[in-house]
Design an enzyme around this catalytic site. Structure first.
Site, PDB file in Angstrom:
ATOM      1  CG  ASN A 230      28.193 -29.287   4.859  1.00 58.12           C
ATOM      2  OD1 ASN A 230      27.695 -28.932   3.804  1.00 58.12           O
ATOM      3  ND2 ASN A 230      28.414 -30.559   5.145  1.00 58.12           N
ATOM      4  CG  ASP A 258      22.492 -33.876  -0.867  1.00 52.96           C
ATOM      5  OD1 ASP A 258      22.629 -34.547   0.167  1.00 52.96           O
ATOM      6  OD2 ASP A 258      22.924 -32.715  -0.989  1.00 52.96           O
ATOM      7  NE  ARG A 261      24.350 -39.612   1.197  1.00 51.57           N
ATOM      8  CZ  ARG A 261      24.801 -38.822   2.179  1.00 51.57           C
ATOM      9  NH1 ARG A 261      24.168 -37.686   2.449  1.00 51.57           N
ATOM     10  NH2 ARG A 261      25.874 -39.164   2.862  1.00 51.57           N
ATOM     11  CG  HIS A 286      24.463 -30.211   1.610  1.00 53.41           C
ATOM     12  ND1 HIS A 286      24.163 -31.444   1.076  1.00 53.41           N
ATOM     13  CD2 HIS A 286      25.413 -30.431   2.537  1.00 53.41           C
ATOM     14  CE1 HIS A 286      24.912 -32.364   1.651  1.00 53.41           C
ATOM     15  NE2 HIS A 286      25.680 -31.778   2.546  1.00 53.41           N
TER      16      HIS A 286
END
Length: 446
Positions: A230, A258, A261, A286
Site C-alpha cells: 500500500n 475488499d 469482504r 484501496h
C-alpha cells in the site's frame, strides 16, 4: 534448478559511501533512498541508476531507454545453492516428458513478511496455479531480511511439495525478476508514527519505481504484475510508468480482499452462503473511499436489493463495514490481515487464469485508459472485469451506474488524482497542488 542466494555478497563501508547518491532539489522521486544505494553494491556498477518518474508513458519509455542498463541474469552454472532444489529436481530440459507443463516463474517481493508466509505455501502446493502446474519461486527481500528468506526457503524445502521445482532468493530485483511471468509485489514501507500519507506515497514511490525499471529490463514481456503493498493503486501506477516496454494492462492493484469482504457482508445479511454472491464490484481506490457496489451485485442470481430490502443498510452500514473491516480486525487481533490477504491474492490470480463464469465478473484495480465508464484516464482504479482464462481481461460494460454510485466513484477518483499529483509533480497543471486533505488510509497501511 537451484535454491540460489542471488546478490548476497558482502560490501565495504567505503564503497557504500562512494555509491551513495545525493538528494536533488527537484522531484522527490528522482533519487533512490539510502537503502537502495547500499543495495546497489550487490549489482554491477552499470546497473546503478536513479529513480525517475515522469508523466506520460511515451516520455517514460524514452527516459528508460536512455538509462536502461544491459542486464544479465544470474550466471549460468552457479554453485551457491543448497538443499534439495540443487539435486532432486535438477532435470535437464531435454529430459522432461511431454506430459509436463512448462514451469511458471513467480516472483514475490516482501517474501519474508506475514502475507508471503501464508501465500508461498498456497503457491507451492498447487492451490493457486493448479495441481499439475510446476512452479519456480523467486523471493525478493532486503539485506536485513536475507537470513529470514533463507528460513522461509528451508520451510518450503521441508514441506516436500512435488510441484515446487526451484526456489531462489535475493535482494536485487534485476536478478530475482529475470524471466518471471508473475510478479507479486507485496513488500512496501509501512506507515510510521506521525507519517503523512504524502510522505508514505513518496517513500514507496521510490521502491516501486525501482521495481518497475527492473521488470522492464528483465521480466517476461507478458509478465502479469499484482501490486499489494500500500497505497497499492498509486504504487501500481508508479510501477507501470517505469516499465514502458510492458503492457500497462498487465498491471493490477489488489482490491480482491475488499471484494471478498463485501461478499461476506451481503451473505451474512441475506442468510445465504458466500457462493450465492456474484457480480460484486469494488470501485476506486484501496482506501476508505472505496465503493462496494450493491447496485449490480446479485444474490442467488437476483439483484441484491431485491433480496435485501433495506436500502438504508446497503447505503450506509454495508459500505462502512467493508471500508473499515481491516481496522476492526486489527482492534480484535492486534495485527493487520495476512492470511485473508494471501487468500485474496490467490483468488485474484485464479480469476485471470480460469474463465470467468458466465454472467459474473471480478474486481481488480487496473489502468483506466480506454475505460467505458467515463472514469479519469491515467490512474489505476478498481473496476469490474472478465477473463477467458488466458491471464488477460476485459472490462465489463453491462453495469448500471446511478447517481448515488457515481458520486462515490467520483470521490475515489478525486483521491487517486490527488495521490498522482503528489508523486508525479511533472503531471501537475500550473494551478494544482499536492493536497491530500482527508486521511483515508486503511489500517493495514499504518
Amino acid at each position: 534448478m537451484a535454491f540460489m542466494a542471488a546478490g548476497a555478497a558482502p560490501s565495504s563501508s567505503s564503497a557504500a559511501s562512494a555509491l551513495m547518491p545525493t538528494r536533488p532539489e527537484t522531484s522527490p522521486l528522482q533519487f533512490f533512498h539510502a537503502h537502495a544505494a547500499r543495495r546497489a553494491l550487490f549489482r554491477s556498477p552499470s546497473r546503478t541508476r536513479r529513480s525517475q518518474l515522469v508523466c506520460s508513458l511515451d516520455a517514460t519509455k524514452q527516459a528508460v531507454q536512455e538509462q536502461s542498463p544491459t542486464v544479465k541474469g544470474a550466471a549460468a552454472g552457479r554453485t551457491d545453492c543448497f538443499g534439495v532444489f540443487c539435486t532432486t529436481y535438477d532435470l535437464r530440459e531435454e529430459e522432461e516428458t511431454k506430459s509436463w507443463k512448462k514451469v511458471v516463474n513467480v516472483a514475490l517481493s516482501g517474501a519474508a513478511g506475514m502475507i508471503s508466509n501464508h501465500l508461498l505455501f498456497k503457491l507451492a502446493s498447487g492451490e493457486v496455479f493448479g495441481p499439475d502446474q510446476p512452479i519456480a519461486l523467486r523471493l525478493l527481500g532486503s539485506e536485513r531480511s536475507f537470513q529470514a528468506l533463507e528460513g522461509v526457503a528451508m520451510e518450503l524445502e521441508d514441506s516436500l511439495y512435488p510441484l515446487l521445482r526451484e526456489v531462489s532468493i535475493g535482494i536485487d530485483p534485476y536478478e530475482v525478476f529475470e524471466d518471471v511471468e508473475w510478479a507479486l509485489l507485496i513488500g512496501a514501507k509501512p506507515r510510521g508514527p506521525g507519517m503523512e500519507r504524502a510522505d508514505l506515497l513518496n517513500i514507496n514511490g521510490q521502491i516501486f519505481a525501482q521495481q518497475g525499471k527492473a521488470l522492464n529490463a528483465v521480466a517476461s514481456r507478458n509478465v502479469k504484475v499484482l501490486v499489494v503493498g500500500n497505497p497499492c493503486n498509486t504504487n501500481a501506477l508508479i510501477c507501470l510508468k517505469n516499465a514502458p516496454d510492458l503492457p500497462p494492462k498487465n498491471f493490477h492493484a489488489l482490491t480482491r480482499l475488499d471484494e471478498n469482504r463485501a461478499k461476506c457482508q451481503l451473505a451474512l445479511k441475506a442468510g445465504v452462503f458466500y457462493d450465492m454472491i456474484s457480480n460484486m464490484t469494488i470501485w476506486g481506490n484501496h482506501s476508505t473511499t472505496q465503493v462496494p457496489d450493491f447496485l449490480n451485485a446479485r444474490i442467488d442470481g437476483k439483484p441484491a436489493r431485491q433480496v435485501i430490502r433495506d436500502d438504508k443498510w446497503l447505503m450506509e452500514e454495508f459500505t462502512k463495514t467493508v471500508q473499515k473491516r481491516g481496522g476492526v480486525l486489527i482492534q480484535k487481533w492486534g495485527r493487520s490481515s495476512a492470511a485473508s490477504t494471501a487468500v485474496s491474492i490467490g483468488d485474484a490470480i485464479r480469476s485471470l487464469i480460469t474463465p470467468t463464469p458466465e454472467g459474473d465478473w471480478f474486481s481488480s484495480a487496473v489502468y483506466t485508459n480506454g475505460n467505458p465508464y467515463g472514469i479519469a484516464e491515467d490512474i489505476v482504479f478498481s473496476m469490474p472485469g472478465r477473463s477467458k482464462g488466458d491471464g488477460d481481461y476485459e472490462l465489463v460494460t453491462d453495469v448500471v451506474i446511478d447517481g448515488f454510485l457515481w458520486d462515490r466513484i467520483k470521490k475515489s477518483e478525486a483521491e487517486l488524482l490527488a495521490e498522482k499529483r503528489c508523486v508525479m509533480p511533472e503531471c501537475m497543471q500550473d494551478d494544482e497542488l499536492c493536497e491530500i486533505t482527508e486521511d483515508t488510509m486503511l489500517p493495514g497501511e499504518k
